[in-house]
Design a protein around this motif. Sequence first.
Motif, PDB file in Angstrom:
ATOM      1  N   TRP A  46      18.371   6.106  33.243  1.00  0.00           N
ATOM      2  CA  TRP A  46      19.148   6.941  34.527  1.00  0.00           C
ATOM      3  C   TRP A  46      19.490   6.253  35.270  1.00  0.00           C
ATOM      4  O   TRP A  46      20.531   6.395  35.852  1.00  0.00           O
ATOM      5  N   ASP A  47      18.513   4.795  35.665  1.00  0.00           N
ATOM      6  CA  ASP A  47      19.257   4.256  37.036  1.00  0.00           C
ATOM      7  C   ASP A  47      20.609   3.667  36.498  1.00  0.00           C
ATOM      8  O   ASP A  47      21.616   4.346  37.749  1.00  0.00           O
ATOM      9  N   TRP A  78      13.951  11.967  38.130  1.00  0.00           N
ATOM     10  CA  TRP A  78      12.823  11.935  38.384  1.00  0.00           C
ATOM     11  C   TRP A  78      11.836  12.906  37.024  1.00  0.00           C
ATOM     12  O   TRP A  78      10.750  12.828  37.754  1.00  0.00           O
ATOM     13  N   GLN A  79      12.395  13.720  36.553  1.00  0.00           N
ATOM     14  CA  GLN A  79      11.552  13.819  35.784  1.00  0.00           C
ATOM     15  C   GLN A  79      10.809  12.693  34.760  1.00  0.00           C
ATOM     16  O   GLN A  79       9.131  12.424  34.263  1.00  0.00           O
ATOM     17  N   LEU A  80      10.748  11.436  35.308  1.00  0.00           N
ATOM     18  CA  LEU A  80      10.540  10.468  34.521  1.00  0.00           C
ATOM     19  C   LEU A  80       9.460   9.543  35.373  1.00  0.00           C
ATOM     20  O   LEU A  80       8.008   9.428  35.564  1.00  0.00           O
ATOM     21  N   LYS A  81       9.722   9.889  37.098  1.00  0.00           N
ATOM     22  CA  LYS A  81       9.495   8.203  37.986  1.00  0.00           C
ATOM     23  C   LYS A  81       8.800   9.844  39.378  1.00  0.00           C
ATOM     24  O   LYS A  81       7.988   9.096  40.162  1.00  0.00           O
ATOM     25  N   GLN A  89      18.736  14.104  45.652  1.00  0.00           N
ATOM     26  CA  GLN A  89      20.150  14.402  44.656  1.00  0.00           C
ATOM     27  C   GLN A  89      19.782  14.943  43.474  1.00  0.00           C
ATOM     28  O   GLN A  89      21.432  15.265  43.977  1.00  0.00           O
ATOM     29  N   VAL A  90      19.369  16.074  43.163  1.00  0.00           N
ATOM     30  CA  VAL A  90      20.111  16.741  42.347  1.00  0.00           C
ATOM     31  C   VAL A  90      20.336  17.777  43.215  1.00  0.00           C
ATOM     32  O   VAL A  90      21.007  18.462  42.778  1.00  0.00           O
ATOM     33  N   LEU A 114      15.181  21.460  37.542  1.00  0.00           N
ATOM     34  CA  LEU A 114      14.799  21.455  38.547  1.00  0.00           C
ATOM     35  C   LEU A 114      13.368  21.728  38.878  1.00  0.00           C
ATOM     36  O   LEU A 114      12.482  21.139  39.402  1.00  0.00           O
ATOM     37  N   THR A 115      13.494  23.286  39.534  1.00  0.00           N
ATOM     38  CA  THR A 115      12.491  23.884  39.919  1.00  0.00           C
ATOM     39  C   THR A 115      10.913  24.339  39.110  1.00  0.00           C
ATOM     40  O   THR A 115      10.587  24.183  40.060  1.00  0.00           O
TER      41      THR A 115
END
Length: 163
Positions: A46-47, A78-81, A89-90, A114-115
């Motif tokens: 992702w990075d 986001w799902q990882l960290k 940002q999303v 995301l929600t």
Amino acid sequence: TVFLLTMNWKKIAADLGIGPEEIQLAQKQSQDHYVRAQGYARLKYWDDAIEELQEAIAFNPANVDMLLSLSQAYLGRWQLKHQRADEDQVRLRVRQSLMVQPDSEEALKILMALTKSVNHRRNWFIGLGLFAGAAIAGGIGVLFWQGGLPYVCLLYTSDAADE
């Protein structure tokens, strides 16, 4: 809307003295960044995907596919960290996508994902807190039921008095 944004970008470039060849080169570089980002995203790096997509968008700010890919990459990170900055940002990139293409179903699907993830995480922590509270209350109840808690309290108070 995309056409107007693209036309404004080309006009600004022309006003700055940037020629068509340089614009074409910038577009190619943007596409190269985008292709690399897609590879990184498939591998869930992702990075790296985010870095490449930011570069791609710098050259091509009205490209909905790039904006959506960036939204998806931030969602993956986001799902990882679970960092608040990625969540923000999303939401930002989804809004930008919808400004360029108001009927983007993909943007709305990313926002919905995301929600759901945020709510799931919040509910998990609430459940964990309730379980921990019930376990502590149950432990205290067992000690009272067996008459052990007053004895434990007396040990601590008598140790403190001895010192």
